[in-house]
Design a protein around this motif. Structure first.
Motif, PDB file in Angstrom:
ATOM      1  N   GLN A   1       0.813  -1.205   0.000  1.00 50.55           N
ATOM      2  CA  GLN A   1       0.000   0.000   0.000  1.00 50.55           C
ATOM      3  C   GLN A   1       0.852   1.263   0.000  1.00 50.55           C
ATOM      4  O   GLN A   1       0.386   2.329  -0.362  1.00 50.55           O
ATOM      5  CB  GLN A   1      -0.942   0.023   1.219  1.00 50.55           C
TER       6      GLN A   1
ATOM      7  N   ALA B   1      -2.313  -4.362  -8.072  1.00 53.31           N
ATOM      8  CA  ALA B   1      -2.047  -3.249  -8.988  1.00 53.31           C
ATOM      9  C   ALA B   1      -0.790  -2.495  -8.561  1.00 53.31           C
ATOM     10  O   ALA B   1       0.031  -2.100  -9.403  1.00 53.31           O
ATOM     11  CB  ALA B   1      -3.245  -2.308  -9.027  1.00 53.31           C
ATOM     12  N   SER B   2      -0.617  -2.307  -7.257  1.00 54.57           N
ATOM     13  CA  SER B   2       0.572  -1.635  -6.762  1.00 54.57           C
ATOM     14  C   SER B   2       1.818  -2.466  -7.031  1.00 54.57           C
ATOM     15  O   SER B   2       2.873  -1.939  -7.381  1.00 54.57           O
ATOM     16  CB  SER B   2       0.434  -1.366  -5.256  1.00 54.57           C
TER      17      SER B   2
ATOM     18  N   SER C   1      -5.297  -8.191  -2.438  1.00 51.89           N
ATOM     19  CA  SER C   1      -6.410  -7.372  -2.905  1.00 51.89           C
ATOM     20  C   SER C   1      -6.091  -6.835  -4.292  1.00 51.89           C
ATOM     21  O   SER C   1      -4.935  -6.851  -4.734  1.00 51.89           O
ATOM     22  CB  SER C   1      -6.640  -6.202  -1.938  1.00 51.89           C
ATOM     23  N   THR C   2      -7.123  -6.363  -4.980  1.00 48.31           N
ATOM     24  CA  THR C   2      -6.914  -5.776  -6.307  1.00 48.31           C
ATOM     25  C   THR C   2      -5.951  -4.603  -6.230  1.00 48.31           C
ATOM     26  O   THR C   2      -5.088  -4.423  -7.097  1.00 48.31           O
ATOM     27  CB  THR C   2      -8.262  -5.307  -6.892  1.00 48.31           C
ATOM     28  N   ARG C   3      -6.085  -3.821  -5.153  1.00 51.50           N
ATOM     29  CA  ARG C   3      -5.207  -2.654  -4.992  1.00 51.50           C
ATOM     30  C   ARG C   3      -3.758  -3.088  -4.775  1.00 51.50           C
ATOM     31  O   ARG C   3      -2.829  -2.499  -5.352  1.00 51.50           O
ATOM     32  CB  ARG C   3      -5.687  -1.815  -3.821  1.00 51.50           C
ATOM     33  N   GLN C   4      -3.562  -4.103  -3.950  1.00 51.48           N
ATOM     34  CA  GLN C   4      -2.202  -4.583  -3.702  1.00 51.48           C
ATOM     35  C   GLN C   4      -1.556  -5.128  -4.977  1.00 51.48           C
ATOM     36  O   GLN C   4      -0.394  -4.857  -5.262  1.00 51.48           O
ATOM     37  CB  GLN C   4      -2.222  -5.660  -2.617  1.00 51.48           C
TER      38      GLN C   4
END
Length: 274
Positions: free
Chosen positions: A132, A192-193, A187-190
């Protein structure tokens, strides 16, 4: 009838050439073969890594100083596991140098591991929120510093081994490049990062190669279809290491063989890489 001579150029002969391999665990190959040498157990380099495979294929005289956990400072000036800086292995007579480093400078693998851990263990390990943080200004500064550090590595190699062929070898990808593909335990955010993180690492390596007149071995693009969750993976997907196996989110045996083949194809001009 006149005999027409072939215009094909003979392939370069590297037999006996002095080869120095520099880098982190993505070059050292922990868990993939027999540790070498046994006098430096912390380095966790093995005879199944890409430097050993390349040296065997081209009959090179290998000096392998790759080391798990290495950062650019461990190549440039810092001792690691009681060993001298990796660049100390270079001499004016060195013919070939490969460099795979940079991921540990910015916590690449640790970030991936942290993303896959439950919150409790991640916090206890001091890794909570690893991926994150990728969008923060602090990490952006780290990425800028990474490119500068990689360029310093290339420049030092040039000074220490002025006649050597120098190759920057990118890291193999772990995550699927397609954002639609679900990454287990992330997660999708992780995820993508993590992709952004890897793109910056690959780009910094490419720019450092260009800045120092070195050759780039584009492993990042070549391995896109061989991510850790593909049908033919070149990297591992597990969070926990198997006894006697590769570390999580690291190259597997097939990945090391593929990287060695790509470097060999670049050196010989054979085009026979995977």
């Amino acid at each position: 009838m006149e005999t027409q001579q072939s215009s094909a150029q003979p392939r370069p002969n590297f037999s006996g050439a002095g080869y120095v391999a520099l880098g982190s665990s993505y070059a050292a190959g922990p868990g993939l073969g027999i540790p070498v040498p046994r006098s430096a157990p912390g380095a966790r380099r093995t005879d199944a890594n890409y430097p050993h495979r390349l040296a065997s294929a081209l009959d090179l005289m290998l000096t392998d100083v790759t080391s798990s956990g290495a950062v650019t400072a461990d190549i440039l000036y810092r001792r690691q596991y009681g060993q001298p800086p990796q660049a100390d292995a270079l001499t004016p007579d060195t013919d070939l140098v490969t460099i795979t480093v940079g991921g540990n400078d910015i916590g690449y693998v640790m970030g991936l591991v942290a993303a896959g851990l439950p919150p409790g263990p991640a916090r206890l390990a001091g890794l909570a929120g690893g991926l994150q943080r990728l969008g923060t200004g602090g990490l952006d500064r780290q990425l800028v510093l990474l490119e500068a550090s990689l360029t310093m590595v290339g420049e030092l190699v040039r000074r220490r081994a002025p006649r050597a062929r120098v190759l920057f070898v990118q890291y193999l990808p772990v995550l699927p490049p397609d954002p639609v593909v679900r990454v287990p335990r992330m997660s999708t955010r992780q995820a993508a990062s993590g992709r952004r993180f890897f793109t910056h690492l690959a780009g910094a390596t490419a720019r450092a190669a260009a800045a120092t007149g070195a050759t780039l071995v584009p492993v990042a693009a070549a391995g896109a279809d061989h991510h850790a969750w593909s049908d033919d993976p070149w990297t591992t997907a597990g969070i926990r290491p198997r006894p006697g196996g590769p570390l999580p989110f690291h190259p597997n045996t097939e990945g090391m063989a593929a990287v060695a083949a790509m470097i060999g194809a670049e050196l010989t001009g054979s085009g026979a890489a995977p």
